[in-house]
Design a protein around this motif. Sequence first.
Motif, mmCIF file in Angstrom:
data_model
loop_
_atom_site.group_PDB
_atom_site.id
_atom_site.type_symbol
_atom_site.label_atom_id
_atom_site.label_comp_id
_atom_site.label_asym_id
_atom_site.label_seq_id
_atom_site.Cartn_x
_atom_site.Cartn_y
_atom_site.Cartn_z
ATOM 1 N N ILE A 29 28.069 -28.315 31.546
ATOM 2 C CA ILE A 29 28.895 -29.447 30.848
ATOM 3 C C ILE A 29 29.398 -28.896 29.591
ATOM 4 C CG2 ILE A 29 28.812 -31.656 29.663
ATOM 5 C CD1 ILE A 29 26.657 -32.556 31.719
ATOM 6 N N PRO A 30 28.709 -28.159 28.708
ATOM 7 C CA PRO A 30 29.830 -27.928 27.324
ATOM 8 C C PRO A 30 30.785 -26.725 28.078
ATOM 9 C CG PRO A 30 27.241 -27.073 27.568
ATOM 10 C CD PRO A 30 27.430 -27.623 29.020
ATOM 11 N N GLN A 31 30.656 -25.983 28.961
ATOM 12 C CA GLN A 31 31.996 -25.322 29.257
ATOM 13 C C GLN A 31 32.956 -25.976 29.818
ATOM 14 O OE1 GLN A 31 31.495 -22.410 32.476
ATOM 15 N NE2 GLN A 31 33.114 -21.026 31.639
ATOM 16 N N ALA A 32 32.710 -27.070 30.637
ATOM 17 C CA ALA A 32 33.709 -27.953 31.242
ATOM 18 C C ALA A 32 34.463 -28.583 30.158
ATOM 19 C CB ALA A 32 33.122 -28.892 32.219
ATOM 20 N N VAL A 33 33.588 -29.188 28.950
ATOM 21 C CA VAL A 33 34.456 -29.917 28.061
ATOM 22 C C VAL A 33 35.287 -29.036 27.151
ATOM 23 C CG1 VAL A 33 33.829 -31.219 25.933
ATOM 24 C CG2 VAL A 33 32.485 -31.783 28.056
ATOM 25 N N ALA A 34 34.687 -27.843 26.855
ATOM 26 C CA ALA A 34 35.512 -26.840 25.957
ATOM 27 C C ALA A 34 36.788 -26.364 26.677
ATOM 28 C CB ALA A 34 34.477 -25.410 25.778
ATOM 29 N N MET A 35 36.589 -26.342 28.111
ATOM 30 C CA MET A 35 37.850 -25.949 28.881
ATOM 31 C C MET A 35 38.902 -27.045 28.778
ATOM 32 S SD MET A 35 36.173 -23.534 31.776
ATOM 33 C CE MET A 35 37.825 -23.206 32.683
ATOM 34 N N GLY A 36 38.439 -28.238 28.706
ATOM 35 C CA GLY A 36 39.267 -29.441 29.024
ATOM 36 C C GLY A 36 39.184 -29.957 30.312
ATOM 37 N N PHE A 95 14.500 -28.735 18.160
ATOM 38 C CA PHE A 95 14.345 -29.986 18.834
ATOM 39 C C PHE A 95 15.734 -30.683 19.427
ATOM 40 C CE2 PHE A 95 11.017 -29.483 15.786
ATOM 41 C CZ PHE A 95 9.955 -29.985 16.524
ATOM 42 N N SER A 96 15.661 -31.259 20.529
ATOM 43 C CA SER A 96 16.917 -31.450 21.169
ATOM 44 C C SER A 96 16.938 -33.168 21.802
ATOM 45 C CB SER A 96 16.972 -30.514 22.537
ATOM 46 O OG SER A 96 18.287 -31.208 23.272
ATOM 47 N N GLU A 97 18.047 -33.609 22.086
ATOM 48 C CA GLU A 97 18.196 -34.783 22.306
ATOM 49 C C GLU A 97 19.628 -34.721 23.120
ATOM 50 O OE1 GLU A 97 19.263 -38.101 19.410
ATOM 51 O OE2 GLU A 97 18.776 -36.632 18.100
ATOM 52 N N ALA A 98 19.876 -35.939 23.912
ATOM 53 C CA ALA A 98 21.206 -35.967 24.586
ATOM 54 C C ALA A 98 22.317 -36.182 23.430
ATOM 55 C CB ALA A 98 21.115 -37.128 25.605
ATOM 56 N N GLU A 157 21.495 -27.329 25.374
ATOM 57 C CA GLU A 157 22.394 -26.679 26.164
ATOM 58 C C GLU A 157 23.866 -26.574 25.466
ATOM 59 O OE1 GLU A 157 22.067 -25.545 29.200
ATOM 60 O OE2 GLU A 157 20.245 -26.274 29.712
ATOM 61 N N VAL A 158 23.910 -27.190 24.496
ATOM 62 C CA VAL A 158 25.139 -26.985 23.637
ATOM 63 C C VAL A 158 24.921 -25.893 23.003
ATOM 64 C CG1 VAL A 158 26.600 -28.027 21.770
ATOM 65 C CG2 VAL A 158 25.687 -29.412 23.647
ATOM 66 N N GLU A 159 23.753 -25.916 22.070
ATOM 67 C CA GLU A 159 23.430 -24.665 21.222
ATOM 68 C C GLU A 159 23.405 -23.336 22.153
ATOM 69 O OE1 GLU A 159 22.245 -22.885 17.530
ATOM 70 O OE2 GLU A 159 23.083 -24.948 17.971
ATOM 71 N N GLU A 160 22.629 -23.509 23.269
ATOM 72 C CA GLU A 160 22.545 -22.142 23.861
ATOM 73 C C GLU A 160 23.967 -21.464 24.608
ATOM 74 O OE1 GLU A 160 21.060 -18.876 25.719
ATOM 75 O OE2 GLU A 160 19.891 -20.133 24.366
ATOM 76 N N LYS A 161 24.852 -22.493 25.084
ATOM 77 C CA LYS A 161 26.089 -21.922 25.422
ATOM 78 C C LYS A 161 27.135 -21.446 24.410
ATOM 79 C CE LYS A 161 24.532 -22.738 29.711
ATOM 80 N NZ LYS A 161 24.224 -21.583 30.395
ATOM 81 N N GLY A 162 26.970 -22.134 23.219
ATOM 82 C CA GLY A 162 27.687 -21.745 22.206
ATOM 83 C C GLY A 162 29.106 -22.070 22.541
ATOM 84 N N VAL A 202 32.879 -26.921 21.339
ATOM 85 C CA VAL A 202 32.951 -28.445 21.495
ATOM 86 C C VAL A 202 32.335 -29.046 20.051
ATOM 87 C CG1 VAL A 202 32.590 -28.303 23.955
ATOM 88 C CG2 VAL A 202 30.524 -28.640 22.616
ATOM 89 N N ASP A 203 32.866 -30.218 20.055
ATOM 90 C CA ASP A 203 32.395 -31.050 18.829
ATOM 91 C C ASP A 203 31.173 -31.881 19.237
ATOM 92 O OD1 ASP A 203 34.170 -29.825 17.066
ATOM 93 O OD2 ASP A 203 35.598 -31.279 17.394
ATOM 94 N N VAL A 204 30.079 -32.026 18.737
ATOM 95 C CA VAL A 204 29.039 -32.892 18.767
ATOM 96 C C VAL A 204 29.159 -34.314 18.087
ATOM 97 C CG1 VAL A 204 26.610 -33.402 18.573
ATOM 98 C CG2 VAL A 204 27.281 -31.156 19.153
ATOM 99 N N VAL A 205 29.812 -35.531 18.770
ATOM 100 C CA VAL A 205 30.406 -36.393 18.149
ATOM 101 C C VAL A 205 29.250 -37.465 17.852
ATOM 102 C CG1 VAL A 205 32.773 -36.024 18.460
ATOM 103 C CG2 VAL A 205 31.353 -37.427 20.181
ATOM 104 N N HIS A 206 28.139 -37.545 18.674
ATOM 105 C CA HIS A 206 27.429 -38.718 18.308
ATOM 106 C C HIS A 206 25.951 -38.378 19.112
ATOM 107 C CE1 HIS A 206 26.093 -42.661 17.539
ATOM 108 N NE2 HIS A 206 25.783 -42.975 18.741
#
Length: 283
Positions: free
Chosen positions: A53-60, A176-179, A71-76, A79-83
């Motif tokens: 998912i992070p890559q799919a969002v980064a690529m558009g 610590f993680s959450e959706a 997953e956001v942190e690991e993939k790097g 993308v912007d975490v908006v909420h």
Amino acid sequence: MIRIAIQAKGRLNEESVALLAEAGIRIEDSKRKLLALAADFPLEVLYLRDDDIPQAVAMGVADLGIVGLNEVEEKGEAVDVVHRLGFGKCRLSLAVPKAENYDSPAWFDGKRVATSYPKILRAFFEKSGIRAEIHEIAGSVEIAPSVGMADGIFDIVSSGGTLVTNGLKEVEKVFFSEAVLVANRALSEEKRQILSQLLFRFEAVERSRGMKYMLMNLPQDKVAEAVEILPGMKSPTVLPLAQEGWCSVHVVVNERDLWNKIEQLKAIGAEDILVLALEKMIW
């Protein structure tokens, strides 16, 4: 139209679909489809593996995504975490066999550690000045020590039951993680407006969680005391009753305070107290 990527299966899938439904966005039943269209909102859902998912969002490929912060942190990916969405909470922790005499992170110096999150773990070890051998494996990380692949593990922990089953103990809570809702950094103005509408709905749903709507009949001369007990969102709503000297008081209260408030209100003369479920709170 905006496209949101969510996990294809598992707990985050169920909770993501439930959040969309609570926000008034109905998704077609599409367990065998890659894409599903919302019936009453300009949105389509793309079903992916969580780590894609992070890559799919980064690529558009997707404009938005609901995915674990881990997953956001690991993939790097860019993308912007908006909420932060408040569900899917877990932690990434280090664990070792129960029999080990563990006293500090220095225990891992020179040890082999198995994980599916090498980037996060490497950053922790570097910050702690630990030189350990990191083995990246996909799935079944918890069995690595018992089969001789590693001395310890770094993995997702929710309740800790899986660690206990595999003879391990949690020794360090690292991340610590959450959706979270993530967004592509190049959204058009039109898509940003849809994102704002979506966030408005999500926040209305979130505010209502753990809240109850309470109404009661109260002697008019006790309203000031009731206001002290029930400050409400701004202040309680007070309406006159046909019976002279009485009024109806309406207020939203946190469920954890509910019984304490009821006892205080009864003590000042409140009667006919009703407690109702609260679905949405719009500010």
